[in-house]
Design an enzyme around this catalytic site. Sequence first.
Site, PDB file in Angstrom:
ATOM      1  N   GLU A  50       0.804  -1.223   0.000  1.00  0.00           N
ATOM      2  CA  GLU A  50       0.000   0.000   0.000  1.00  0.00           C
ATOM      3  C   GLU A  50       0.838   1.275   0.000  1.00  0.00           C
ATOM      4  OE1 GLU A  50      -0.623  -2.603   1.923  1.00  0.00           O
ATOM      5  OE2 GLU A  50      -2.747  -3.144   1.789  1.00  0.00           O
ATOM      6  N   PHE A 112     -11.586  -6.680  13.930  1.00  0.00           N
ATOM      7  CA  PHE A 112     -10.540  -7.185  13.047  1.00  0.00           C
ATOM      8  C   PHE A 112     -10.184  -6.143  11.996  1.00  0.00           C
ATOM      9  CE2 PHE A 112      -9.421  -9.582   9.116  1.00  0.00           C
ATOM     10  CZ  PHE A 112      -8.178 -10.025   9.542  1.00  0.00           C
ATOM     11  N   GLN A 113      -8.911  -5.894  11.834  1.00  0.00           N
ATOM     12  CA  GLN A 113      -8.395  -4.893  10.891  1.00  0.00           C
ATOM     13  C   GLN A 113      -8.985  -3.498  11.126  1.00  0.00           C
ATOM     14  OE1 GLN A 113      -8.513  -6.565   6.844  1.00  0.00           O
ATOM     15  NE2 GLN A 113      -6.472  -7.399   7.217  1.00  0.00           N
ATOM     16  N   LYS A 162     -17.397  -0.137   6.027  1.00  0.00           N
ATOM     17  CA  LYS A 162     -17.904  -1.102   5.061  1.00  0.00           C
ATOM     18  C   LYS A 162     -19.428  -1.007   4.895  1.00  0.00           C
ATOM     19  CE  LYS A 162     -17.564  -5.792   3.448  1.00  0.00           C
ATOM     20  NZ  LYS A 162     -16.917  -7.109   3.565  1.00  0.00           N
ATOM     21  N   MET A 478      24.638   8.396   2.398  1.00  0.00           N
ATOM     22  CA  MET A 478      24.557   9.651   3.148  1.00  0.00           C
ATOM     23  C   MET A 478      24.802   9.406   4.636  1.00  0.00           C
ATOM     24  SD  MET A 478      24.368  12.815   2.604  1.00  0.00           S
ATOM     25  CE  MET A 478      23.451  13.447   1.198  1.00  0.00           C
TER      26      MET A 478
END
Lengths: 586, 163
Positions: A50, A112-113, A162, A478
């Site tokens: 993502e 959940f999630q 949802k 760096m």
Amino acid sequence: MKISGAEIVARCLQEEGVEFVFGYPGGAVLEIYDAIFQQDKFKHVLVRHEQAAVHAADGYSRSSKKVGVALVTSGPGATNAVTGIATAYLDSIPMVVISGQVATPAIGLDAFQEVDMVGITRPCVKHNFLVRDVNELAETFKKAFYIAQTGRPGPVVIDIPKDVTQAMTEFNYPESVSIRSYVPAGRGHPGQIRKAVSLISEAKRPFIYVGGGAVLADACEEVRDLVRLLNAPCTNTLMGLGAYPATDRQFVGMLGMHGTYEANMAMQNCDVLIAVGARFDDRVVSVPEKFLAVPKKIIHIDIDPSSIAKRVKVDIPIVGNVKDVLHEMLALIRQTNVHIDSIALEAWWQQIEEWRKPNSLLYVQDQEIIKPQYVVEKLWEVTNGQAIITSDVGQHQMFAAQYYKFDRPKQWINSGGLGTMGFGLPAAMGAQLANPDATVACITGEASIQMNIQELSTCKQYHTPVKIVNLNNRYLGMVRQWQEFFYGNRYSESYMDALPDFVKLAEAYGHVGVRVEKPADVEPVLKEFFSSKYKERLVFFDFMTDQKVNVFPMVGNGKGLDEMDLPPHMRNNGGGDGDRDYGNLC
Amino acid sequence: MRHILSILIENEAGALSRVVGLFSARGYNIDSLTVSTTEDATLSRMTIVTHGSDDVIEQITKQLNKLIEVVKVIDLNESDHIEREMMLIKVRATGKDREEMKRMADIFRGRIIDVTEKTYTIELTGTSEKLGAFIEALDRTVILETVRTGASGIGRGERILKI
């Protein structure tokens, strides 16, 4: 006719003229993905992580004039997106990120999630919304796109539970939107513009300092007119590269921590500074007091009032759209026939030429080991300076900024504010989709590229033939440079051991890989693989570069712009303090 | 220097946390914060007491204005204003202290709003300094509990914060 929330999401994106949605499906966004499946107005690009979805949307936006759109699921999908969102926020990139959320009755129950996406992203978005009612969905999208691209642009998150995507309602997309509490700045104050022009007319050592704001405001033509009209020297910040053509005589190079000698000296010693869409950040002006030690008057044009007088006090603030303000300013300069004292200006240019003469970007390419600067220079030549270049973060980023001469805006795409490693490849992917005919190259390092290497797979699927220029020095370059300078050469965890064979890796993903170890091969290999023969292929160039090259000039932390550490050939030559012990490394 | 900021903000879920988050993220101080809806139910009014140099206060004001839901911000210190804070303070009131406590409340124009055999609960309204002075005037051992609302402020006369 009633349609579902998910269908409304798809319809809103269509209404906004979205071409690509970069995303990754999951439980909370299944309805939205089902709606996407059943339409063909915009394309979905399935990334492999993502974070890359958001960077790709970001690269898409930076290389076009459009809003980037990303779609992720709830929980881990949402948290993975956060780095991308923060990257866009720090660089003011217009973007709409849609995240799924657990159903409203489950919110707050550690479902959940479930994560509090609105809470997590609050400090790194321009604005965010949690849509609890399907009837508010369309209006929220209208507002989100409006907020993202007006004023100082930025990412907007829309978190959609949802059950809201499942609920049914009529779809009406608002034609316009007005938000009483959000009124982006418009034209600059005429009185302030008059004052600015009168100050410019008295300048003896004028300097124009142009940042990413000019690129975002599409004001580069106005910038060019101003610079030429005043015959003043001009610098671009890291974010502003391309705003003023780098190959023009009046351009003195990038300024700041790794800016050129002449840009930093001119910034320090000017008497009238015109700051255009730049914010005096700590990589440009490390210590405001030291910067102001040489008395100067500052005109600061910015759309965001909070960028003005945040780190450096200015004399004439002008809040407004940079393009409009410059337009008015130019008109007034022409109308009142303002000219800067030509004798003073000539002396100023003489001084600048003296600073420019030693060439602070000089390096020596020997027979044995490839210098990273050389690769970038040759890349610039081979691509005729026309490629869209993305980069990751570190030494290679600075070499890209210093040695690829960007002549037009939106050609240079990097994570300047947040400094996000892993940005380059997905951003290049997005840029290639926005500019299918352009040559897009990602200048990266062996460490950065591994932070989103999985996107090689996405590039294969969507035929984005980006060219990856890996400056492989087997170090976090760096970090290693700072450890050499400031930590007694103790290279703590900055060596990249157990590197993959990038050529085989590229091949494993179905691409072309090529390793280059000799300086003499750099140019021919670039020529071959940037030729039309490989136009449709992703090529991974693995350049084995000098491990011990440092980026110069360098303004160390706490130093003034005129206290640069200079490259070896300029030491004891006035200017920088040059007293650091460099050992035998450079 | 102490400043008292008045903020009109959309009465929406999460708006308060944007303001509070801004202060913590940027390291600004909140000495007190009060918030409630106004006569217009779509708007909340917030009063934040903060302190900092003029530069910091300027940045706070600019950053607040940048929040999408913030409608208006004024620094009440810029002109004449009135501020009030309310305190409820529960004190021990037994024996000879009982009369003394009543007298103290009267001197500060407080009202005793709850009485038990051993305690008084006093309601006191005034500037934050006045409430502080009342606490100072009491023997610490008699104070059982205090609760303060934080300051609310309003401009004097014709100065009005409204859409």
